[in-house]
Design an enzyme around this catalytic site. Structure first.
Site, PDB file in Angstrom:
ATOM      1  CD  GLU A 190     -77.304  21.451  69.937  1.00  0.00           C
ATOM      2  OE1 GLU A 190     -78.423  21.889  70.242  1.00  0.00           O
ATOM      3  OE2 GLU A 190     -76.452  21.109  70.782  1.00  0.00           O
ATOM      4  CD  GLU A 269     -81.020  18.714  70.898  1.00  0.00           C
ATOM      5  OE1 GLU A 269     -80.911  19.588  71.786  1.00  0.00           O
ATOM      6  OE2 GLU A 269     -80.073  18.015  70.515  1.00  0.00           O
TER       7      GLU A 269
END
Length: 625
Positions: A190, A269
């Site tokens: 991320e 995710e």
């Protein structure tokens, strides 16, 4: 699996669901390979389309003596992959001192996953977030007070290079292409949400990973569902994936498509729950929303990783903290409201997820390779069993929907051409059946291009009279509304051969003890064992509340069962088929629906009359073996 004691009168034996809908499995053959298929917008595993259904589990948050238990539960929930982080600081608490033993034995974890039959999505950082102390970065980095973490800062890169030179060579042997189970590797984590937005840093990591893992390893990035995050977190040469929770798949996947116009849709995710800080109420994410969104993503062919599948515990000092408007420390429990609780117990969320997976997507991409190793025959129109030189048992016919079907549309066998029963699914979801002479029409819904599977069963050829030239299979076209279904892939299924060779018990995906069990509509394999008791006497197998199917014991086909239709209620099991000293393998192919209990009974006498069976049962239950 082990016997389940139902009463003090005698045991009944549980059969665990081995694989979900037979319709939706894909063929695998050849040398191990894993790649991105940009033409067909999917992954390719061993040259065939592949969709993963994965769950996150952190070995650093679970004592190593529970690793196998958790992996087995994930497998039995229908997952074919597991996603893991590697916390740098967990393995190098002090600079230059590395620990890969006990709860830190990463390779042991990978081996257990491989034994269980789970592929691995590896996220080695160097930064992982994970609500873990300093996002996995070791605190000794801060001995350089001006260090710029997660950037091309020379002090930081020197430490990263040294760590990756230790970690990545250990991982290379576990790559799927090298005979292991790691299929993809994430670079950083991320990164688009971090302020530096340093492309030179990401380029350096890409080069580093390719040097140690090879330039054919599938590298990927994961970022949040905003343009800024995707812009700063992605880089050419690393496949861009996205993460999001319930309710956002259309906008999120559209955003992923702007950065990756071709290739598989991937939610790296998908949030099944959320974390807790001290002072918060315990976070909860609605089970039905999770299940519904998961089903939507899987039905469009997306690969999905559920974060978390089990959260575990922040033992010791390993919890992280957030700092937005103020400092907020994460609690010790990382339960995460996940499908498996902090202690590894199945929850209602797990049951709902398992049910969704069983209805929607592929769970074991090697099944058709096992049952039909020669692969499909392609034909414009259906071919009979005889034309395919498959004389008994089952064949699978596969095609695609020619147009959108938003409302029920009749699927018709206009010339009574289904010989003898056909079990029909769309995208792995069982829709119903067609039966010779009795059921010539059923309804379908779906979207253009959806996969249609028709599993046809030969129920036995006519043995008397003028009809003994009894051909089997789809003997005429199937009509869907006004369309003739064409362009078939036809698979000969050697189920007997596979089971006689030891499948599924001897397959790579081992069946664990004490699984989560449950029924699933449509053709499903179940397997279990009858423990030895020193005897090998004749017995009779009864499948209470099962619908219709076939049973094998120790590789021998006992024949068909159909208690719902009757009259026969038991199958004869000759004593010599049973081992008095070794577990006896039982495989059941249930074609319509198994009961919730998934148990079978061994009895000392037959029940050949469905009406008499109800009255005679009390006389036989005391003598079950």
């Amino acid at each position: 699996m082990q016997a389940e004691q139902l009463s003090d009168r005698g045991p009944a034996y549980c059969i665990s669901r081995y694989d979900s809908c037979l319709f939706f499995f894909l063929q695998v053959s050849g040398a191990p390979s894993f790649a991105i298929d940009y033409k067909n917008n999917c992954f390719q595993k061993d040259g065939k389309p592949f969709q993963y259904v994965s769950g996150s589990i952190h070995y650093s948050r679970i004592p190593h003596y529970y690793w196998k238990d958790r992996l087995l539960k994930m497998y039995m929930a229908g997952l074919n992959a597991v996603q893991i982080y590697v916390p740098w600081n967990f393995h190098e608490e002090k600079r230059g001192v590395y620990n890969f033993t006990g709860d830190r034995d990463l390779e042991n974890f990978l081996d257990l996953a491989n034994q269980t039959g789970l592929l691995v999505i590896l996220r080695p950082g160097p930064y992982i977030c994970a609500e873990w102390e300093m996002g996995g970065l070791p605190a000794w980095l801060l001995q350089k007070p001006n260090i710029v973490l997660r950037s091309a800062d020379t002090d930081y890169l020197e430490a990263v290079n040294t760590w990756m030179a230790v970690l990545l060579p250990k991982m290379r042997r576990w790559l799927y292409t090298n005979g292991g189970n790691i299929i993809t590797v994430q670079v950083e984590n991320e990164y688009g949400s971090y302020y530096t937005c340093d492309y030179n840093y990401m380029r350096h990591l890409r080069t580093l990973f390719q040097f140690f893992l090879g330039d054919k390893t599938v590298l990927f990035t994961t970022d949040g569902n905003t343009d800024r995050e995707m812009t700063c977190g992605t880089l050419e040469g690393m496949y861009a994936t996205i993460d999001f929770g319930t309710g956002r798949n259309r906008t999120a996947f559209s955003r992923q498509r702007r950065f990756e116009p071709r290739g598989p849709l991937v939610n790296s995710e998908f949030y099944t729950g959320w974390l807790d800080h001290w002072g918060d109420q315990h976070a909860q994410v609605d089970t039905q929303k999770v299940s519904r969104m998961l089903g939507e993503m899987l039905s469009i062919g997306a690969s999905v990783n559920m974060y978390m599948f089990e959260g575990g515990t922040n033992f010791g000092y390993w919890n992280g903290a957030d700092h937005d408007n103020r400092f907020r420390s994460v609690v010790t429990s990382y339960d995460y409201n996940a499908p498996l609780s902090e202690a590894g117990d199945p929850t209602e969320k797990l049951l709902a997820i398992r049910n969704t997976i069983s209805k929607v997507t592929t769970l074991n991409l090697s099944l058709l390779d096992t049952l039909s190793p020669q692969g499909p025959v392609r034909s414009l129109y259906p071919l009979s069993f005889e034309e395919m030189k498959q004389y008994y048992g089952f064949m699978l016919y596969r095609t695609k929907l020619p147009r959108d079907l938003p409302e029920d549309t009749p699927l018709i066998s206009p010339l009574n051409g289904v010989h003898d029963r056909a079990y029909v699914s769309v995208c792995g979801v069982f829709q119903g059946l067609l039966e010779r002479d009795t059921t010539l029409v059923m309804n379908l819904t779906g979207k253009q291009g959806d996969q249609v599977d028709v599993l046809v069963e030969n129920m036995g050829r006519v043995n008397f009279g003028s009809k003994i030239n009894d051909f089997k299979g789809l003997l005429s076209n199937l009509i869907l509304g006004k369309d003739v279904l064409t362009d078939w892939q036809i698979y000969r299924l050697d189920i007997d051969g596979a089971i006689a060779s030891g499948w599924p018990q001897s397959g790579q995906r081992r069946s664990p003890p004490n699984p989560v069990r449950g029924p699933s509509d449509g053709p499903v394999f179940y397997q279990g064992t009858l423990p030895p008791n020193g005897l090998a006497w004749d017995t009779f197998l009864r499948l209470n509340e099962w619908t219709k199917g076939q049973v094998w014991i120790n590789g021998v086909n006992l024949g068909r069962y159909w208690p719902k239709r009757g009259p026969q209620q038991t199958l004869y099991v000759p004593g010599p088929l049973l081992s008095p000293t070794q577990p006896n393998n039982i495989t059941v192919l249930e074609l319509e629906r198994a009961p919730p209990h998934t148990r079978v009974l061994f009895m000392d006498r037959p029940q050949l009359d469905s009406t008499a069976g109800k009255t005679s049962q009390l006389q036989t239950t005391d003598r079950q073996t």
